[in-house]
Design an enzyme around this catalytic site. Structure first.
Site, mmCIF file in Angstrom:
data_model
loop_
_atom_site.group_PDB
_atom_site.id
_atom_site.type_symbol
_atom_site.label_atom_id
_atom_site.label_comp_id
_atom_site.label_asym_id
_atom_site.label_seq_id
_atom_site.Cartn_x
_atom_site.Cartn_y
_atom_site.Cartn_z
ATOM 1 N N HIS A 44 -89.623 -1.623 84.256
ATOM 2 C CA HIS A 44 -90.509 -0.478 84.437
ATOM 3 C C HIS A 44 -91.399 -0.688 85.662
ATOM 4 O O HIS A 44 -92.081 -1.703 85.790
ATOM 5 C CB HIS A 44 -91.374 -0.324 83.183
ATOM 6 C CG HIS A 44 -92.193 0.925 83.136
ATOM 7 N ND1 HIS A 44 -91.636 2.175 83.214
ATOM 8 C CD2 HIS A 44 -93.530 1.111 82.999
ATOM 9 C CE1 HIS A 44 -92.595 3.081 83.115
ATOM 10 N NE2 HIS A 44 -93.758 2.458 82.999
ATOM 11 N N SER A 49 -94.261 6.533 85.723
ATOM 12 C CA SER A 49 -94.743 6.309 84.365
ATOM 13 C C SER A 49 -95.708 7.435 83.987
ATOM 14 O O SER A 49 -95.346 8.604 84.046
ATOM 15 C CB SER A 49 -95.386 4.927 84.258
ATOM 16 O OG SER A 49 -95.628 4.579 82.920
ATOM 17 N N GLU A 108 -86.173 -0.180 81.305
ATOM 18 C CA GLU A 108 -87.532 0.332 81.161
ATOM 19 C C GLU A 108 -88.320 -0.404 80.074
ATOM 20 O O GLU A 108 -89.528 -0.556 80.171
ATOM 21 C CB GLU A 108 -87.496 1.830 80.840
ATOM 22 C CG GLU A 108 -86.952 2.695 81.957
ATOM 23 C CD GLU A 108 -87.929 2.852 83.113
ATOM 24 O OE1 GLU A 108 -89.040 2.303 83.036
ATOM 25 O OE2 GLU A 108 -87.563 3.526 84.092
#
Length: 495
Positions: free
Chosen positions: A397, A189, A308
């Protein structure tokens, strides 16, 4: 041996299950007082043996965070600390893996249980390092225009902290049994975006030798103009006139965070305070720097997960709701999106279509663009992956992190045979990549380097990893040709 000598003095660590750990090791002077908003400064050495048994404080940050994100146990501007795990401080020259945490540029730390490096160090006979660094306005407040040339780098102090980490690794890795000539940086991320930036930074060149970007392709950074507007907005919230910017040093961290929160989206996790294209620390956007060969000698591993945007999905969605979410596109483009995904995934629900489209139009497209920029420059290879193992219904995610760290255990995640089998494959792949720049290993399909038009991609799913050529090619082609929508497809990580 758990007491080691590093450049700043002796530190005492601990040992458990065959792995030594040194926690809360300082790598630069505390960025407080006159050092606030300045590049990291050299550390004062100490004479006594220093205990390295507990994590150091995390950078001050907003208390609001996505559901399930770990709270920080301790916050302080004195936050420049790192953590080391190694099988032994014996001088064997092991690969070094430096993890850079996620949380955008606003939250997070290297102290989360998810990032515990013991299992990875034990499995791979590697040295694992996690780090804390400055975040939000403390790391990315661009004061060049309001405070002058002395603060020209202030918008990139958080990135310069990471360069200081890598210099510390260069100077000290051998004391922990690591090889300073074989350093891999990896992150997820916001951590992946920071890895992207480091690939573009002249100050970081030669300090690392491989890079892995997980669900965080940082193609571009903020413009100086945008960063200056954010800085002035923060000063306004603090009731500080631009010509009185020195008053900023008298404000507490709590006051600065409260003022940041009042800035709205400009000051939150969505942006506002992030690395800046200042022409010196970051002279080019990462995607442009990669295409120009800034990392031609650094193998890159890059990929993302199938869902995601799962954190931003509604609880339910019908056809009308899906079309409303896509209403930023022209009508004919909406039909192209729907027909493409229904042909690829005939059993997909409206929520599935939205989730896949959100991923493919942002994280996956960005990862492809970064991979192909690296490819155009030639030199060392780039490898790509796609993570599809669904937990709680989605491959969301950050879900791959526990597999990469071989941390399939409570309370991090529920263990199972299939999860551990995939963790075996993924952690070994990341270790192999750290060892020699190639993630292939005996328990995984042959992993070809990325090329065009083959676009070989390792897909990590419930049955393990399998190499596919250009998976979901129709979706990739769709998003490469669609114009940008007039409003975002979905707010990433939000309902």
């Amino acid at each position: 041996m758990t007491t080691v000598e590093i450049t700043s003095g002796s530190i005492r660590g601990s040992e458990s299950d065959g792995v030594r750990a040194w926690l809360g090791v300082p790598y630069a002077a505390p960025p407080v007082g006159a050092n606030r908003f300045r590049p990291p400064q050299p550390l004062e050495p100490w004479s006594e043996v220093r205990d390295a048994l507990e994590y150091g404080p995390s950078c001050p940050q907003p208390s609001a965070r996505p559901a399930g994100w770990t709270e920080e146990s301790s916050l302080s501007e004195d936050c420049l600390y790192l953590n080391v795990w190694s099988p032994s401080a014996d001088g064997r020259g092991r690969p070094v893996m430096v993890w850079i945490h996620g949380g955008g540029y606003a939250i997070g730390s290297g102290s989360w249980p998810l990032y515990d490096g013991a299992a990875l160090a034990r499995r791979g006979d590697v040295v694992v390092i996690t780090v804390n660094h400055r975040l939000g306005p403390f790391g990315y407040l661009h004061l060049a225009e309001v405070a002058g040339a002395e603060f020209a780098a202030s918008g990139n102090n958080g990135m310069l902290d990471l360069v200081a980490v890598l210099r510390w690794v260069r100077d000290n890795a051998a004391a922990f049994g690591g090889d300073p000539g074989n350093v891999t940086i990896f992150g997820e991320s916001g951590g992946g975006a920071k890895v992207s930036c480091l690939l573009a930074m002249p100050d970081a060149r030669g300090l690392f030798h491989r890079a892995a970007i997980q669900s965080g392709p940082g193609l571009r950074v903020s413009s100086p103009g945008s960063a200056d507007r954010s800085a002035r907005a923060l000063l306004e919230q603090l009731d500080i006139a631009p010509d009185k910017v020195s008053d900023l040093w008298s404000k507490s961290a709590e006051e600065i965070l409260a003022a940041t929160a009042k800035m709205g989206p400009a000051g939150g996790m969505a942006g506002g305070f992030s690395p800046v294209l200042d022409g010196t620390v970051i002279p080019a956007h990462p995607v442009d720097a990669l295409a120009d060969g800034s990392a031609a000698d650094v193998p890159v591993l890059i990929g993302c997960n199938q869902d995601e945007g799962a954190g931003g999905l509604p609880a339910e969605l019908d056809e009308a709701g899906l079309r409303e979410r896509l209403s930023g596109f022209e009508d004919e483009d909406v039909e192209r999106i729907l027909s493409t995904y229904r042909a690829l995934f005939p059993q997909a629900s409206e929520l599935d279509v939205l989730s896949y489209a959100t991923t493919d139009s942002s994280m996956r497209l960005g990862s492809t663009r970064l991979a192909e920029a690296k490819l155009r420059a030639g030199g060392t290879p780039v490898f790509t992956y796609f993570f599809t193992y669904a937990m709680a219904g989605r491959a969301g995610h950050g879900y791959e992190i526990a597999f990469v760290f071989d941390n399939i255990r409570e309370p991090i995640t529920r263990p199972s045979v299939s999860r551990q089998r995939l963790a075996d494959q993924m952690s070994e792949a990341w270790i192999a990549f750290a060892r020699d720049g190639d993630p292939a290993h005996a328990e995984l399909d042959k992993w070809n380097a990325y090329s065009v038009p083959e676009r070989s991609t390792m897909v990590f799913g419930r049955d393990g990893g399998s190499l596919e050529s250009d998976p979901s090619a129709e979706a990739r082609e769709l998003w490469e040709t669609l114009p940008a929508p007039t409003r975002p497809l979905a707010l990433f990580g939000r309902r």
